[in-house]
Design a protein around this motif. Structure first.
Motif, PDB file in Angstrom:
ATOM      1  N   ASP A 100      21.464   3.908   0.808  1.00  0.00           N
ATOM      2  CA  ASP A 100      20.936   3.743  -0.536  1.00  0.00           C
ATOM      3  C   ASP A 100      19.595   4.432  -0.745  1.00  0.00           C
ATOM      4  OD1 ASP A 100      19.433   2.118   1.074  1.00  0.00           O
ATOM      5  OD2 ASP A 100      19.470   0.380  -0.254  1.00  0.00           O
ATOM      6  N   SER A 101      19.255   5.366   0.139  1.00  0.00           N
ATOM      7  CA  SER A 101      17.977   6.060   0.010  1.00  0.00           C
ATOM      8  C   SER A 101      17.987   6.985  -1.197  1.00  0.00           C
ATOM      9  CB  SER A 101      17.688   6.874   1.277  1.00  0.00           C
ATOM     10  OG  SER A 101      18.626   7.924   1.408  1.00  0.00           O
ATOM     11  N   PRO A 102      16.808   7.325  -1.725  1.00  0.00           N
ATOM     12  CA  PRO A 102      16.765   8.245  -2.859  1.00  0.00           C
ATOM     13  C   PRO A 102      17.259   9.631  -2.470  1.00  0.00           C
ATOM     14  CG  PRO A 102      14.557   7.843  -2.005  1.00  0.00           C
ATOM     15  CD  PRO A 102      15.465   6.890  -1.307  1.00  0.00           C
ATOM     16  N   TYR A 103      17.809  10.323  -3.437  1.00  0.00           N
ATOM     17  CA  TYR A 103      18.253  11.702  -3.201  1.00  0.00           C
ATOM     18  C   TYR A 103      17.057  12.643  -3.190  1.00  0.00           C
ATOM     19  CZ  TYR A 103      20.076  16.312  -4.350  1.00  0.00           C
ATOM     20  OH  TYR A 103      20.323  17.659  -4.364  1.00  0.00           O
ATOM     21  N   LEU A 104      15.997  12.234  -3.882  1.00  0.00           N
ATOM     22  CA  LEU A 104      14.853  13.123  -4.057  1.00  0.00           C
ATOM     23  C   LEU A 104      13.573  12.300  -4.102  1.00  0.00           C
ATOM     24  CD1 LEU A 104      14.775  16.046  -6.599  1.00  0.00           C
ATOM     25  CD2 LEU A 104      13.012  14.280  -6.738  1.00  0.00           C
ATOM     26  N   ILE A 105      12.508  12.819  -3.481  1.00  0.00           N
ATOM     27  CA  ILE A 105      11.210  12.144  -3.538  1.00  0.00           C
ATOM     28  C   ILE A 105      10.116  13.135  -3.933  1.00  0.00           C
ATOM     29  CG2 ILE A 105      11.772  10.325  -1.867  1.00  0.00           C
ATOM     30  CD1 ILE A 105      10.233  11.935   0.249  1.00  0.00           C
ATOM     31  N   VAL A 172      -5.741   6.572  11.264  1.00  0.00           N
ATOM     32  CA  VAL A 172      -4.293   6.409  11.359  1.00  0.00           C
ATOM     33  C   VAL A 172      -3.681   6.895  10.049  1.00  0.00           C
ATOM     34  CG1 VAL A 172      -2.399   4.747  11.544  1.00  0.00           C
ATOM     35  CG2 VAL A 172      -4.443   4.468  12.960  1.00  0.00           C
ATOM     36  N   GLY A 173      -2.676   7.729  10.130  1.00  0.00           N
ATOM     37  CA  GLY A 173      -2.012   8.206   8.922  1.00  0.00           C
ATOM     38  C   GLY A 173      -1.400   7.047   8.156  1.00  0.00           C
ATOM     39  N   THR A 174      -1.436   7.127   6.824  1.00  0.00           N
ATOM     40  CA  THR A 174      -0.859   6.055   6.020  1.00  0.00           C
ATOM     41  C   THR A 174      -0.189   6.619   4.769  1.00  0.00           C
ATOM     42  OG1 THR A 174      -1.298   3.925   4.949  1.00  0.00           O
ATOM     43  CG2 THR A 174      -3.043   5.576   4.812  1.00  0.00           C
ATOM     44  N   ILE A 175       0.986   6.113   4.475  1.00  0.00           N
ATOM     45  CA  ILE A 175       1.780   6.581   3.347  1.00  0.00           C
ATOM     46  C   ILE A 175       1.902   5.461   2.318  1.00  0.00           C
ATOM     47  CG2 ILE A 175       4.011   7.504   2.603  1.00  0.00           C
ATOM     48  CD1 ILE A 175       2.455   9.378   4.468  1.00  0.00           C
ATOM     49  N   GLY A 176       1.513   5.754   1.083  1.00  0.00           N
ATOM     50  CA  GLY A 176       1.640   4.789   0.000  1.00  0.00           C
ATOM     51  C   GLY A 176       2.890   5.081  -0.812  1.00  0.00           C
ATOM     52  N   VAL A 177       3.808   4.122  -0.851  1.00  0.00           N
ATOM     53  CA  VAL A 177       5.052   4.282  -1.607  1.00  0.00           C
ATOM     54  C   VAL A 177       4.859   3.616  -2.969  1.00  0.00           C
ATOM     55  CG1 VAL A 177       7.547   3.967  -1.615  1.00  0.00           C
ATOM     56  CG2 VAL A 177       6.327   4.170   0.569  1.00  0.00           C
ATOM     57  N   MET A 178       4.982   4.398  -4.029  1.00  0.00           N
ATOM     58  CA  MET A 178       4.644   3.916  -5.365  1.00  0.00           C
ATOM     59  C   MET A 178       5.880   3.547  -6.186  1.00  0.00           C
ATOM     60  SD  MET A 178       1.638   6.732  -6.105  1.00  0.00           S
ATOM     61  CE  MET A 178       1.261   6.124  -7.736  1.00  0.00           C
ATOM     62  N   ALA A 179       5.698   2.573  -7.072  1.00  0.00           N
ATOM     63  CA  ALA A 179       6.777   2.133  -7.957  1.00  0.00           C
ATOM     64  C   ALA A 179       6.648   2.763  -9.334  1.00  0.00           C
ATOM     65  CB  ALA A 179       6.768   0.615  -8.081  1.00  0.00           C
ATOM     66  N   LYS A 199      -6.348  13.307   0.459  1.00  0.00           N
ATOM     67  CA  LYS A 199      -7.204  14.265   1.169  1.00  0.00           C
ATOM     68  C   LYS A 199      -6.954  14.272   2.675  1.00  0.00           C
ATOM     69  CE  LYS A 199     -11.088  14.184  -2.113  1.00  0.00           C
ATOM     70  NZ  LYS A 199     -12.511  13.794  -2.298  1.00  0.00           N
ATOM     71  N   ASP A 200      -6.483  13.155   3.211  1.00  0.00           N
ATOM     72  CA  ASP A 200      -6.234  13.033   4.648  1.00  0.00           C
ATOM     73  C   ASP A 200      -4.903  13.695   5.001  1.00  0.00           C
ATOM     74  OD1 ASP A 200      -6.912  11.583   7.301  1.00  0.00           O
ATOM     75  OD2 ASP A 200      -4.842  10.989   6.904  1.00  0.00           O
ATOM     76  N   ASP A 201      -4.910  14.624   5.970  1.00  0.00           N
ATOM     77  CA  ASP A 201      -3.701  15.389   6.298  1.00  0.00           C
ATOM     78  C   ASP A 201      -2.522  14.510   6.690  1.00  0.00           C
ATOM     79  OD1 ASP A 201      -5.044  17.679   5.766  1.00  0.00           O
ATOM     80  OD2 ASP A 201      -5.136  18.425   7.827  1.00  0.00           O
ATOM     81  N   ASN A 202      -2.787  13.402   7.369  1.00  0.00           N
ATOM     82  CA  ASN A 202      -1.707  12.553   7.871  1.00  0.00           C
ATOM     83  C   ASN A 202      -1.253  11.507   6.859  1.00  0.00           C
ATOM     84  OD1 ASN A 202      -1.501  13.711  10.510  1.00  0.00           O
ATOM     85  ND2 ASN A 202      -3.451  12.740  10.998  1.00  0.00           N
ATOM     86  N   SER A 203      -1.912  11.466   5.704  1.00  0.00           N
ATOM     87  CA  SER A 203      -1.624  10.441   4.715  1.00  0.00           C
ATOM     88  C   SER A 203      -1.170  11.070   3.402  1.00  0.00           C
ATOM     89  CB  SER A 203      -2.866   9.571   4.488  1.00  0.00           C
ATOM     90  OG  SER A 203      -3.357   9.060   5.718  1.00  0.00           O
ATOM     91  N   GLY A 204      -0.769  10.223   2.460  1.00  0.00           N
ATOM     92  CA  GLY A 204      -0.342  10.720   1.165  1.00  0.00           C
ATOM     93  C   GLY A 204       0.390   9.676   0.366  1.00  0.00           C
ATOM     94  N   LEU A 205       0.855  10.073  -0.812  1.00  0.00           N
ATOM     95  CA  LEU A 205       1.571   9.190  -1.724  1.00  0.00           C
ATOM     96  C   LEU A 205       2.967   9.740  -1.967  1.00  0.00           C
ATOM     97  CD1 LEU A 205      -1.232   8.764  -4.428  1.00  0.00           C
ATOM     98  CD2 LEU A 205      -0.818   7.299  -2.443  1.00  0.00           C
ATOM     99  N   ILE A 206       3.956   8.856  -2.076  1.00  0.00           N
ATOM    100  CA  ILE A 206       5.304   9.298  -2.401  1.00  0.00           C
ATOM    101  C   ILE A 206       5.936   8.344  -3.422  1.00  0.00           C
ATOM    102  CG2 ILE A 206       5.577  10.208  -0.051  1.00  0.00           C
ATOM    103  CD1 ILE A 206       7.794   8.075   0.309  1.00  0.00           C
ATOM    104  N   THR A 207       6.913   8.859  -4.142  1.00  0.00           N
ATOM    105  CA  THR A 207       7.672   8.057  -5.090  1.00  0.00           C
ATOM    106  C   THR A 207       8.998   8.742  -5.363  1.00  0.00           C
ATOM    107  OG1 THR A 207       7.613   6.964  -7.256  1.00  0.00           O
ATOM    108  CG2 THR A 207       6.736   9.190  -7.139  1.00  0.00           C
ATOM    109  N   GLU A 208       9.926   8.003  -5.915  1.00  0.00           N
ATOM    110  CA  GLU A 208      11.194   8.598  -6.350  1.00  0.00           C
ATOM    111  C   GLU A 208      11.234   8.725  -7.868  1.00  0.00           C
ATOM    112  OE1 GLU A 208      14.719   6.157  -5.861  1.00  0.00           O
ATOM    113  OE2 GLU A 208      13.476   4.351  -5.787  1.00  0.00           O
TER     114      GLU A 208
END
Length: 372
Positions: A100-105, A172-179, A199-208
């Motif tokens: 059930d994962s997204p097709y695109l992020i 520590v890298g961290t990923i924020g998953v947004m709604a 700004k941090d290379d190992n971190s970032g934001l993602i959403t579908e």
């Protein structure tokens, strides 16, 4: 990111009303690409098993509204956002394995943590108190000894934002998953932390979600499934009897992921959810980072993952050899194999069955194949 023609069609497919990730991946695995889906006639679409009249009608209607995708492309390019589809090599493999994962992020920032060898999802109450925040800080501090690890969370109040802040302060890298869409940070008071993550290379934001999408009720459980999918292990740090953190834990259990929960006092409302997870054996009890490290075998030196071919391949067909060569690199879901090899699933299934009968490959839970 400059949106290519093929990426344009992937955005189109992703935005068809009523078509989710699973259907999109089904169409791609049978027809080849999003552009092929766009160019297919209703007769051709009917040949795809599992695709009904309603879906075919939705695809036809959507072709009239390509200007909407043009506007989305402009927003993506102006915000310097990357768009990764299921067919891209950069799409996180942990998500590819979830049905059930997204097709695109959409991705903002380098977000190298998406590909870390070890990932932990940290979730919990939005009303977290000092105790919950201190447990979060200590856990991340103890995990920071691992070079290739990332923390996944939802940028929400309480435990989520504390997990992101603690990760940044401990390198520590961290990923924020947004709604919601990437054109807005929600909650707005977390904007500065979000900027630091980008700004941090190992971190970032993602959403579908679309660039300007607003957060609403259904988007939060959907967001939680991405957190669970990206995480090797989930820990719930404080949680009331009901809430998003418990939904994430339930989803992680359905994905056969390890789940931990921090116990608390029996009369503490913020501990009720965690205590129930432990009580009903939906989570392991957490007392220190060592609990997770030992359960996940992170304390054991990584073994050499190089796979050696110990079987005779001289009598394999060209198609069977292609499958074996691909599985030498990694394990793959059957739909991903179909895409990588550009072979329809019905035909591919026959080759996989023969290789499995010969003891060359094995089928793992979730339609994932690997070499034996």
């Amino acid at each position: 990111m400059t949106i290519t023609e093929s990426k344009f069609y992937e955005l189109w497919l992703n935005n068809i009303q009523g078509i989710g990730g699973a259907t999109s991946k089904l169409l791609i695995s049978h027809l080849g690409s999003a552009e092929d889906v766009f160019k297919s006639s209703p007769t051709q679409l009917k040949k795809v098993s599992g695709i009904g009249e309603h879906t075919i009608h939705s695809i036809g209607i959507s072709k009239k509204y390509l200007k909407k995708i043009d506007l989305e492309v402009q927003k993506i390019e102006s915000a310097n956002v990357r768009v990764l589809s299921y067919t891209d090599d950069e799409f996180p493999k942990r998500l590819k394995y979830q049905k059930d994962s997204p097709y695109l992020i959409y991705v903002k920032g380098k977000a190298k943590g998406l590909y870390a060898k070890k990932t932990i999802g940290i979730v919990g109450s939005r009303s977290a108190n000092y105790y919950g925040k201190s447990v979060t800080n200590k856990l991340i501090e103890d995990l920071s000894k691992f070079k290739d690890i990332a923390v996944i969370s939802g940028l929400a109040y309480g435990i989520d934002i504390q997990a992101h802040k603690s990760s940044l302060s401990n390198n520590v890298g961290t990923i924020g998953v947004m709604a919601n869409g990437l054109n807005k940070v929600y909650p707005s008071m977390h904007k500065n932390t979000a900027i630091e993550m980008i700004k941090d290379d190992n971190s970032g934001l993602i959403t579908e979600n679309l660039m300007d999408a607003e957060p609403d009720g259904p988007k939060f459980p959907a967001r939680n499934r991405i957190i669970a999918g990206l995480s090797d292990v989930i820990i719930v740090i404080q949680g009331k009897k009901k809430g998003g953190a418990l939904i994430t834990a339930d989803i992680a259990n359905s994905y056969h992921k390890e789940v931990f929960a921090v116990p608390g006092q029996v009369n503490d409302e913020l501990a009720e959810g965690c205590n129930n997870l432990i009580k009903y054996q939906k989570a392991r009890i957490y007392t220190s980072a060592d609990d997770i490290i030992k359960m996940m075998n992170w304390d054991i030196q990584e073994k050499n993952n190089t796979q050696k071919t110990l079987f005779d391949t001289s009598d394999l067909s060209k198609d069977e050899l292609s499958i074996v060569d691909l599985l030498k690199e990694n394990e793959y879901h059957i739909e991903e194999l179909a895409i990588q090899l550009q072979t329809p699933i019905p035909k591919l299934s026959g080759f996989l069955l023969q290789l499995e009968l010969r003891g060359i490959i094995r089928l793992k839970p979730g339609n994932i194949y690997s070499l034996k």
